[in-house]
Design a protein around this motif. Sequence first.
Motif, PDB file in Angstrom:
ATOM      1  N   ASP A 360       7.133   6.331  -2.569  1.00  0.00           N
ATOM      2  CA  ASP A 360       5.785   5.869  -2.229  1.00  0.00           C
ATOM      3  C   ASP A 360       5.703   4.509  -1.558  1.00  0.00           C
ATOM      4  O   ASP A 360       4.630   4.122  -1.096  1.00  0.00           O
ATOM      5  CB  ASP A 360       4.918   5.833  -3.497  1.00  0.00           C
ATOM      6  N   TRP A 382      -1.334   4.012   5.261  1.00  0.00           N
ATOM      7  CA  TRP A 382      -0.429   3.123   4.545  1.00  0.00           C
ATOM      8  C   TRP A 382      -1.130   1.793   4.290  1.00  0.00           C
ATOM      9  O   TRP A 382      -1.760   1.234   5.184  1.00  0.00           O
ATOM     10  CB  TRP A 382       0.853   2.901   5.347  1.00  0.00           C
ATOM     11  N   LYS A 410       2.063   4.225   0.365  1.00  0.00           N
ATOM     12  CA  LYS A 410       1.429   5.447   0.860  1.00  0.00           C
ATOM     13  C   LYS A 410       0.075   5.641   0.190  1.00  0.00           C
ATOM     14  O   LYS A 410      -0.045   5.556  -1.037  1.00  0.00           O
ATOM     15  CB  LYS A 410       2.348   6.637   0.577  1.00  0.00           C
ATOM     16  N   SER A 413      -1.197   6.974  -3.581  1.00  0.00           N
ATOM     17  CA  SER A 413      -0.163   6.712  -4.584  1.00  0.00           C
ATOM     18  C   SER A 413      -0.736   5.930  -5.758  1.00  0.00           C
ATOM     19  O   SER A 413      -1.638   5.104  -5.603  1.00  0.00           O
ATOM     20  CB  SER A 413       0.989   5.910  -3.973  1.00  0.00           C
TER      21      SER A 413
END
Length: 487
Positions: A360, A382, A410, A413
């Motif tokens: 992640d 992101w 990410k 996450s």
Amino acid sequence: FIGDPKDILDEYTELTGKAPMPPLWSFGFWMSRITYFSEKDGMEVAAKLRENKVPSDVIHFDTGWFGVDWRNDYTFPKDRFPDPARMLKEFKEQGFEISLWQLPYFTPENVLFDELVEKDLVVRDAKGNIPYEDAVLDFTNPATIEWYQDKIKGLLDLGVAVIKVDFGEAAPANGIFHNKKTGFYEHNYYPLRYNKAVADITKEVNGDAFIWARSAWAGSQRYPVHWGGDAATSDNAMSATLRGGLSFGLSGFSFWSHDIGGFTQAAPEDLYARWTPFGMLSSHVRSHGNPPTEPWEYSEEFLNGFRLADNMRYQLMPYVIAQSKHSSENGLPMVRALFVEYPDDPGSWLVDDQYLFGSDILVAPLFESVTSRDVYLPPGQWIDYQTGKTYGGGWHNIAGGEIPVIMLVKSGSVIPHIKLAQSTKDMDWSTLELKVYGNSDSTPSGFVYLPEKEKVETITLRKSGSNYRVVTDPYRSEVNWKVTVVK
């Protein structure tokens, strides 16, 4: 092997072995140099680490802990280590485990040389002579393994936590081993046998098959951890180190480390500062090499920056160990090439100067003395870990933050964090913070793992107004979750 990269790594490590989960303390910061020579040296370093609030779990004694530097005899000299058992107990009480260096080669001046030759515990050539000036342990001989493990056991019984399994690449090509095989056959097997010998006795005494090794062969991932060896102290060596680590991870190794700042000479402050977060965002982290390596030996600005990066790692420890546990169960590397997670994205196959830390977090180190760099992001959204700024997939020029690294999470996450402690032994696992990255996913999730548990778990959250609440909690009564949204 067929399938996506994850499938291939899983299948390959089913055949050659998966890495066991290392102990919690091993994921802390390791302080080392060439070399600490005495109990006094080690205790001074321990005191400085705590005084300067640099979180750390391991102090490593390299080549100088013997009576004669580099002359491996498995014995603490009384003039510099008057009571090793007491010393090791005191280190442990302060939250430090101790690592010791050794190697499988013995010079003619070594007090053990004659015994090894007389007992025929070393590699010979076709004429029965020793191929090198040094005697090289023959790990195809059961008597050698018994002799060697007895020496290692004596150190572990005193309280040593881990043995550095250095060298192992120089099995004599013209050697005839105890098993009647030639050096040509045994050369690549040598590090595997060497790794195994130390890991097996370490597991017997300490409960974990954990070592700190340099050389390896297919299957050595069963005996973590390995580091990248003696890197040069340069920008090019820093980038080459990452490429080596990515290749190593694609060879079935979940865990890997490298010497922060390089090994061959004292690291310039700028290089050391940029290499530090790269080290902190690897599965295992050690400062080691030609002195000085201790952060307080540099400027106050450097010390503050080093501490900031180290603090980040310790606060990320729940993420580090959860991702590590998942990696160990699936044959995945913690320092991961982008295409392992994004096999259908052509751009991810072309990048060798970035990596994913677990699944992640994307990391782009600064390999030059610059404040920003071009970064490739796989498809999706992101979020910059340091600034909170959001980026889409593709190429971007992104500046490093207060910590000199580009680090993005990410979207969707859930990254578990823990309250900062100076040692993993002092961490409070009863309260964890779940940071949700991105505000568009209605059910974000992430891996969680508590020390000593049998398996990694998945925790799922659900959007509730502008916040999130935990809906799948594998540790209901054991952990108090605090949820924070990073938009």
